[in-house]
Design a protein around this motif. Structure first.
Motif, mmCIF file in Angstrom:
data_model
loop_
_atom_site.group_PDB
_atom_site.id
_atom_site.type_symbol
_atom_site.label_atom_id
_atom_site.label_comp_id
_atom_site.label_asym_id
_atom_site.label_seq_id
_atom_site.Cartn_x
_atom_site.Cartn_y
_atom_site.Cartn_z
ATOM 1 N N THR A 238 14.490 -3.044 13.737
ATOM 2 C CA THR A 238 13.552 -4.480 14.199
ATOM 3 C C THR A 238 12.466 -4.991 15.503
ATOM 4 N N THR A 280 1.260 -2.130 16.257
ATOM 5 C CA THR A 280 1.195 -3.861 15.961
ATOM 6 C C THR A 280 0.150 -3.635 14.951
ATOM 7 N N LEU A 282 -0.842 -2.143 12.408
ATOM 8 C CA LEU A 282 -0.622 -1.627 11.564
ATOM 9 C C LEU A 282 0.616 -2.444 10.700
ATOM 10 N N GLY A 283 1.177 -3.567 11.419
ATOM 11 C CA GLY A 283 2.051 -4.245 11.185
ATOM 12 C C GLY A 283 3.690 -4.060 11.866
ATOM 13 N N MET A 284 4.020 -2.885 12.623
ATOM 14 C CA MET A 284 5.180 -3.244 13.485
ATOM 15 C C MET A 284 4.804 -2.411 14.572
ATOM 16 N N GLY A 285 5.717 -4.148 14.092
ATOM 17 C CA GLY A 285 5.640 -5.362 15.313
ATOM 18 C C GLY A 285 7.164 -5.137 16.389
ATOM 19 N N ALA A 295 -1.632 -6.857 16.236
ATOM 20 C CA ALA A 295 -1.356 -8.004 14.679
ATOM 21 C C ALA A 295 -2.209 -9.136 14.761
ATOM 22 N N ALA A 298 -5.469 -7.625 13.580
ATOM 23 C CA ALA A 298 -5.378 -7.063 12.623
ATOM 24 C C ALA A 298 -6.173 -8.653 11.064
ATOM 25 N N HIS A 299 -4.911 -9.052 11.732
ATOM 26 C CA HIS A 299 -5.032 -10.547 11.181
ATOM 27 C C HIS A 299 -6.624 -11.487 11.033
ATOM 28 N N ARG A 302 -8.499 -9.745 8.787
ATOM 29 C CA ARG A 302 -7.910 -9.619 7.116
ATOM 30 C C ARG A 302 -9.591 -10.532 6.754
ATOM 31 N N ARG A 589 5.202 -0.889 3.879
ATOM 32 C CA ARG A 589 4.559 -1.938 4.077
ATOM 33 C C ARG A 589 6.366 -2.722 2.256
#
Lengths: 627, 210
Positions: A238, A280, A282-285, A295, A298-299, A302, A589
């Motif tokens: 990570t 980032t 897609l959530g791969m920070g 991110a 994305a946040h 949503r 995820r």
């Protein structure tokens, strides 16, 4: 008396600079010495009484003939590690436009440097502006219903859903974006340079070694960068490496191809930023608690789509990326001449001595590297070698194969059609004669803007404007409204209009880049001059220009294919299309990386097939003359 | 448009080319100057093979037909005639070839056939034999001379090589380092032929060097 017909004449011809150069840059008048030598010979021959063309040519031994050929400038040395063809560098510089930075590109460079300074000095900036840190939550900044508030005096760009200052977060996120992109780019440049340079340093001059290294470098570039990043994400932990490694791998080939000029560097940084933002998003920070622009988008996306009205949380992070990418894109569209930026030209040039066998490379040799990369990925994905995920097929990707392929196929076919149609239009525009006020010129700023805008941001914004759930101009169905083609064709098309445009239009803008650089060169080409002087009518000249531009368009399409497939994953996720990309991301995820690896594998093979087809077509369209 | 043509050199210097003349301009930058003359309305041009004057991927027949217009059959017949005039061997076969399938000298001959399609009054050749091996260069220049003898146009060849120039032209214009005319003279001819010998070594009135 003998006429001085000898091979010294041939040698003198080659040493007289620029006499027979095919290239206007060569056409500087040579020194007085050369001219005097010609005149001297003229005076000598004036005393001769026999015309040379009526003499039998002197007996020529094959060896002398070879020497004479060698002294001809058209002759290309066949040494595998030999220098580039003399005219090509200059030609490239010439077709790219004027040398030096124009005002637009100078502004772009200044913007890039300013953004870098702002980002790296983010803590100092926050202290100067009197803003809280990026992690500081301020409940007082939320309104009565616990929703974020917009731009105000104490928070210039508003606050996000948890009461954190938006400007502070953007500055810190920019800093992290810069650091990751620069690290990835630097790693790629270093690796590419070392891999190209070391065999030379060790004295290996074999063509095969050069091809093998090129294959290694070009392999990962054939895979869609986002899918490559996702497939590697779980295996890289990570930390920041999960972003740096995919960026470096993807940039290896561009780094090998581009010159160390401002344009080349800007292209690399633009690519790195796009990959970083997509991953980032897609959530791969990279972890570490730093805010990430992707991110944040994305946040915010949503939240906005769920009906919490906070446009500033979506618009400002995207705008920050847009400014950065736009500056890089403007800088990219310049001459890739090593002389454009002297401070960079002093660096060792990776491509000067190391263009190994570019002209002698056999057809299809460029596909070895991509195949190798796909094989490596197969080892990672299907066999599960070295991964945490269980080996075998993914949980959901194959379970609902029909509908998944239907959704992905609908998206890809429609967007590809948009891409090709716009590309054909651009081809037509660029074949117009120069004198006419060209629509292509008027459209080029728009193309730059479209090519630079991050796909995720554009998707979310388009939903924010046009979707019937939250849109301000509700004319199209919102995210997640996809139905199969068989069920209701009208609703199917309606749901896909926005994804098609969002994915296809920027791709067309990107492939326009290659076309606009080539259009002027084709108009001024020797072929057009000769055809015009031979009385070919303007209609046929335009047709010939289109024909000469077609290979550039096709090359742009092949080069854009991995980016297209990456964008498709992002678009599927944002529009909640039940396609392969969205499902693979969902699986990832939940801790199952197998389907992402398989998807990357399949798309890699798709790219290779597409490239094979285009290469085959190109070899018929624009056959290379024997070197 | 018919001659004489007054063509510019660097600065104020001009060169006058008479109708149906066969002139070679010799000097380090002569090819560049002559190439620039090719962009005038009246002239047809020949450029070196290295500049890729033929469209890659189109057959020679298609490219010549584009210049000729008319029906395809007629254009094909005329293209074969033109290639034959330009000394291409087996023109019926070569007319269907694409440029990369021809040798360099045949490509240059095909280019010559293409520009002859227009029946030009002035043909400007910018170093046409550049990059060819010596035998091919000599053969191409001989072709150029033969085509000039049979055709009714003026021919200007720009080259850096005096040998090449003398293979083709009746009249030589020798440039100096500043691209002024250093000397303009008739070609040296065979002793037995009884033609004019080297006529002058001074600049004629029509051309002035600065």
């Amino acid at each position: 008396m003998l006429y001085p017909l000898s091979y010294e004449g041939e040698a003198g011809r080659a040493t007289g600079p620029g006499v027979r150069g095919a290239n206007p840059a060569d056409r500087q008048p040579a020194g007085r010495v050369a001219a005097d030598a010609v005149a001297e010979r003229a005076l000598q021959s004036a005393t001769v009484s026999v015309a040379p063309h009526e003499l039998d040519p002197a007996p020529r031994s094959p060896r002398r003939l070879r020497l004479a050929c060698r002294s001809r400038p058209g002759w290309v040395p066949r040494r595998p590690w030999g220098p580039r063809r003399p005219g090509r560098d200059r030609e490239a510089a010439r077709s790219g436009g004027p040398r030096g930075l124009g005002p637009a590109r100078a502004t772009a460079a200044a913007v890039l440097v300013l953004l870098l300074i702002f980002a790296l000095g983010a803590p100092l900036m926050l202290a100067l502006l009197g803003l809280p840190g990026p992690a500081h939550r301020d409940p007082a900044a939320l309104n009565l219903f616990g929703n974020p508030t917009g731009p105000s005096g104490s928070h210039p760009l508003g606050v996000d859903g948890e009461g954190r200052d938006e400007l502070a977060r953007i500055l810190y996120a920019l800093r992290s974006l810069w650091l990751l992109s620069l690290a990835g780019t630097g790693l790629a440049v270093l690796l590419a340079w070392a891999l190209r340079r070391l065999p030379v340093a060790w004295g290996s001059r074999r063509l095969l070694v050069g091809w093998a290294i090129d294959g290694l470098l070009s392999g990962p570039a054939a895979l869609p960068p986002v899918l490559l990043g996702l497939a590697l994400a779980t295996r890289l932990g990570t930390g920041p490496l999960r972003l740096i490694v995919p960026i470096a791998l993807t940039l290896l080939w561009p780094a090998r191809r581009s010159r160390p000029s401002a344009a080349g560097l800007a292209r690399l940084i633009g690519l790195a930023v796009a990959i970083d933002v997509s991953l980032t998003f897609l959530g791969m920070g990279p972890g570490g608690g730093q805010p990430q622009l992707g991110a944040m988008m994305a946040h915010a996306g949503r939240a906005t789509l769920a009906g919490i009205p906070a446009w500033w949380t979506l618009v400002f992070p995207g705008a920050a990326i847009l400014v950065l990418a736009l500056a890089a894109e403007v800088l990219t569209r310049g001459p890739e001449s090593p002389a454009a930026t002297p401070w960079l030209a002093r660096l060792p040039r990776p491509s000067a001595r190391m263009s190994v066998g570019d002209r002698t490379r056999p057809w299809g040799a460029g596909l070895g590297g991509p195949l190798l990369a796909v094989a490596a990925l197969a080892l990672l994905g299907v066999v599960g070698f070295g991964g945490h995920g269980r080996p075998g097929l993914g949980t959901s990707a194959l379970g609902r194969l029909g509908s998944v392929l239907g959704a992905s196929g609908s998206l890809l076919c429609g967007a590809g059609l948009v891409w090709l149609l716009l590309g054909a239009g651009a081809l037509w525009l660029h074949s117009l004669p120069r004198g006419r006020p060209s629509l292509g010129v008027a459209l080029s700023p728009l193309a730059v803007l479209l090519a630079a805008a991050p796909v995720a941001w554009v998707s979310l914004l388009s939903l924010l404007v046009f979707s019937d759930s939250v849109g301000s101009l509700p004319i199209l169905p919102g995210a997640g409204s996809y139905t199969g083609l068989a069920g209701h064709p009208g609703r199917w098309a309606q749901a896909l209009i926005l994804p098609w445009l969002v994915l296809g239009v920027p791709q067309a803008a990107v492939s326009l880049r290659a076309l606009s650089a080539r259009g002027d060169a084709v108009r001024a080409s020797a072929q057009q001059r000769v055809a015009r002087s031979a009385g070919v009518p303007e209609r046929m000249l335009a047709r010939q220009r289109r024909r000469a531009l077609l290979p550039s368009l096709l090359e742009g399409v092949t080069a854009g294919l991995p980016g297209f497939l990456s964008g498709a994953v992002v678009v599927e996720v944002t529009f909640r299309l039940p396609g392969a990309g969205a499902l693979a991301v969902a699986d990832l995820r939940q801790g199952d990386p197998a389907s992402v690896s398989q998807l990357a594998l399949v798309t890699g093979l798709l790219v290779i097939l597409g490239r094979l087809a285009v290469d085959g077509w190109l070899s018929g369209l624009a056959p290379r003359r024997p070197a | 448009m018919s001659g004489p043509w007054i063509l510019p050199l660097r600065g104020e210097a001009r060169v006058e080319i008479a109708e149906r003349a066969c002139v070679a301009v010799v000097g380090p930058a002569a090819a560049a100057h002559v190439g620039a003359w090719g962009d005038t309305e009246a002239a047809a041009i020949l450029v070196p093979d290295a500049q890729e004057p033929l469209l890659a991927g189109w057959s020679v027949a298609d490219q010549i037909a584009a210049a000729l217009g008319g029906t395809r059959r007629a254009a094909l017949d005329r293209a074969v005639d033109l290639l034959e005039r330009a000394d291409v061997s087996e023109p019926h076969r070569r007319v269907r070839a694409r440029p990369h399938q021809l040798t360099a000298v045949d490509r240059q001959r095909a280019q010559l056939a293409l520009v002859l399609a227009r029946d030009p009054a002035l043909l400007v050749a910018e170093d046409p034999s550049a990059g060819l091996v010596p035998d091919d260069a000599a053969a191409l220049l001989a072709t150029l001379r033969r085509v000039w003898v049979s055709g009714g146009f003026a021919l200007v060849v720009g080259t850096g090589d005096l040998t090449d120039a003398e293979r083709v032209a009746d009249e030589l214009i020798i440039l100096d380092a500043d691209d002024g005319v250093r000397e303009r003279r008739r070609r040296v001819t065979t002793a037995g032929s009884g033609e004019a010998q080297a006529s002058s070594t001074s600049s004629p009135s029509s051309s002035s060097s600065t």
